[in-house]
Design a protein around this motif. Structure first.
Motif, short mmCIF file in Angstrom:
data_model
loop_
_atom_site.label_atom_id
_atom_site.label_comp_id
_atom_site.label_asym_id
_atom_site.label_seq_id
_atom_site.Cartn_x
_atom_site.Cartn_y
_atom_site.Cartn_z
N ALA A 1 0.66 -1.29 0.05
CA ALA A 1 0.13 -0.05 0.08
C ALA A 1 0.78 1.19 -0.03
N TYR A 2 2.05 1.12 0.70
CA TYR A 2 2.91 2.42 0.65
C TYR A 2 3.10 2.91 -0.67
N TYR A 3 3.13 2.01 -1.71
CA TYR A 3 3.66 2.34 -3.12
C TYR A 3 2.47 2.45 -4.12
N VAL A 4 1.28 2.64 -3.58
CA VAL A 4 0.16 2.96 -4.71
C VAL A 4 0.64 4.31 -5.31
N ASP A 5 0.04 4.42 -6.48
CA ASP A 5 0.39 5.60 -7.61
C ASP A 5 -0.25 6.79 -6.73
N GLN A 6 0.52 7.81 -6.37
CA GLN A 6 0.40 9.20 -6.00
C GLN A 6 0.91 10.24 -6.81
N SER A 7 1.40 9.58 -8.18
CA SER A 7 2.19 10.54 -8.92
C SER A 7 1.45 11.98 -9.47
N PRO A 8 0.19 12.19 -9.53
CA PRO A 8 -0.29 13.50 -9.73
C PRO A 8 -0.24 14.45 -8.54
N TYR A 9 0.42 13.97 -7.40
CA TYR A 9 0.66 15.12 -6.38
C TYR A 9 1.97 15.18 -5.97
N THR A 10 2.89 14.63 -6.91
CA THR A 10 4.43 14.77 -6.45
C THR A 10 4.81 16.12 -6.58
N HIS A 11 4.23 17.17 -7.22
CA HIS A 11 4.66 18.35 -6.91
C HIS A 11 4.48 19.18 -5.55
N THR B 1 6.36 18.87 0.83
CA THR B 1 6.07 17.82 1.98
C THR B 1 5.54 16.29 1.37
N PHE B 2 5.61 16.11 -0.04
CA PHE B 2 5.24 15.12 -0.79
C PHE B 2 6.12 13.70 -0.17
N GLU B 3 7.48 13.96 -0.24
CA GLU B 3 8.19 13.01 0.12
C GLU B 3 8.25 12.48 1.59
N GLU B 4 7.89 13.80 2.52
CA GLU B 4 7.68 13.19 3.96
C GLU B 4 6.58 12.59 4.24
N LEU B 5 5.26 12.75 3.42
CA LEU B 5 4.15 12.33 3.81
C LEU B 5 3.17 11.14 2.84
N ALA B 6 3.65 11.14 1.64
CA ALA B 6 2.91 10.37 0.75
C ALA B 6 2.77 9.04 1.09
N THR B 7 3.80 8.37 1.52
CA THR B 7 3.85 6.57 1.95
C THR B 7 3.10 6.47 3.14
N LYS B 8 3.35 7.55 4.13
CA LYS B 8 2.44 7.54 5.50
C LYS B 8 1.27 7.67 5.11
N ASN B 9 0.76 8.48 4.34
CA ASN B 9 -0.80 8.60 4.19
C ASN B 9 -1.37 7.59 3.60
N ALA B 10 -0.70 6.72 2.64
CA ALA B 10 -1.03 5.58 2.03
C ALA B 10 -1.22 4.41 3.19
N GLY B 11 -0.18 4.34 3.86
CA GLY B 11 -0.36 3.40 4.91
C GLY B 11 -1.37 3.52 5.87
N ARG B 12 -1.57 4.73 6.28
CA ARG B 12 -2.76 4.93 7.40
C ARG B 12 -4.05 4.88 6.81
N VAL B 13 -4.30 5.26 5.25
CA VAL B 13 -5.55 4.97 4.88
C VAL B 13 -5.82 3.26 4.34
N PHE B 14 -4.91 2.77 4.11
CA PHE B 14 -4.74 1.14 4.14
C PHE B 14 -5.56 0.46 5.75
N GLU B 15 -4.73 0.94 6.52
CA GLU B 15 -5.11 0.35 7.84
C GLU B 15 -6.70 0.87 8.23
N GLN B 16 -7.07 2.20 7.77
CA GLN B 16 -8.57 2.53 7.97
C GLN B 16 -9.51 1.58 7.17
N MET B 17 -8.95 1.50 5.84
CA MET B 17 -10.08 0.90 4.86
C MET B 17 -10.14 -0.67 4.90
N GLU B 18 -8.96 -1.16 5.60
CA GLU B 18 -8.98 -2.49 5.76
C GLU B 18 -9.98 -2.91 6.66
#
Length: 314
Positions: free
Chosen positions: A282-292, A295-312
């Motif tokens: 889940a940490y590596y789901v595509d978030q490429s539209p938001y790379t610009h 704080t993308f580098e600091e937050l994108a993977t964390k965000n994906a992981g936390r959304v996964f844990e919620q949606m699970e």
């Protein structure tokens, strides 16, 4: 000239973000000098980057309103000295005293400066959940600020609000209708917006992001944030939006990078779940539209992981 400033603010796009821009106001601890967004409403725009010694912890927006009968400050600031620097700037615009500080949430950069305002005898107001959050985590926030800011954290201490509210707090003085509103759960406990209906301006706090990527904390329930956005925040139909981070803008812009980002990320994580994917993937789901976004580098993977844990478990 003012109309030109407002137009530039409202058309602000991520290209104007400031993560890599050096301090814009070397004469002050503030990252940038306050600007008048609309008549009588000012904001000192913070760096769209994590709190650092270099930006003196000014990585959120510190706003204030000249009501005609006193000044309302939105956000106590990230330290005693930062709040003091903001007050010095306020004095260059008006002789009106600061009569009220509204904390937009319970995070350190909203509340650690309460220590300065309390010493000036200024009343401090926040949502009840934000006050509880700061009571629980204020010491941790202070220790972090002291570690990052070193001597720039001098004088800072944990000071909780004088008064709390649950749904609506109306500013009881001045010539303008100013409401602090808790619209529902969003980014962090006790998030509020400051709404000026006559001016169609909302100081949105951390319910709305655009130039920097929004963070999803452990306590951030994204499905609830989306419900608050759709059912309450959109109904304001504000013309002017001062977000918690980044330049003043409009509803289209913050919708694109807050509501739409949350929907997009949940869709990508949902697809990953449907395919039998695990947390590591889940940490590596595509978030490429938001790379610009900053704080993308600091937050994108964390965000994906936390959304996964919620949606699970939704």
């Amino acid at each position: 000239m003012l109309k030109k400033v407002i137009l530039c603010c409202l058309l602000a796009s991520p290209v104007l973000a400031s993560e890599d821009i050096p301090d814009q106001y070397p004469a002050s601890l503030l990252y940038s000098k306050p600007v008048e967004v609309i008549p009588h409403v000012f904001s000192a725009i913070g760096a769209t980057a994590p709190s650092t010694y270099e930006n003196a912890g000014h990585n959120n927006n510190l706003s204030f309103i000249l009501t005609g009968d006193g000044v309302v400050v939105i956000n106590g600031g990230g330290s005693y000295l930062l709040a003091q620097a903001l007050h010095e700037e306020i004095k260059t615009f008006t002789d009106q005293p600061v009569r009220l500080v509204i904390n937009e949430n319970g995070q350190g950069h909203a509340m650690l400066g309460n220590s300065y305002w309390a010493d000036q005898g200024v009343k401090i107001v926040a949502h009840i959940d934000a006050a509880h959050e700061f009571e629980d985590r204020g010491a941790q926030s202070l220790a972090g600020a002291e570690n990052r800011l070193q001597e720039r954290a001098k004088g800072s201490r944990v000071v909780v609000p004088d008064e709390t509210f649950e749904e609506v707090y109306r500013v009881p003085f001045g010539d303008m209708e100013i409401q602090a509103l808790h619209l529902g759960p969003s980014h962090s406990p006790g998030d509020i917006v400051v709404w000026m209906p006559e001016q169609s301006l909302v100081i949105a706090g951390d319910i709305a992001f655009h130039e920097r990527m929004l963070p999803i904390f452990e306590e951030t329930i994204t499905i609830d944030w989306l419900e608050t956005w759709e059912e309450e925040f959109e109904k304001l139909n504000a013309t002017y939006v001062i977000p918690g981070h980044g330049h003043p803008t409009n509803m289209d812009q913050v919708r694109r990078y807050t509501r739409d980002y949350l929907v997009y990320l949940r869709e990508k994580v949902g697809e990953h779940l449907d395919a039998g994917g695990d947390l590591a993937g889940a940490y590596y789901v595509d978030q490429s539209p938001y790379t610009h976004l900053d704080t993308f580098e600091e937050l994108a993977t964390k965000n994906a992981g936390r959304v996964f844990e919620q949606m699970e478990f939704e």
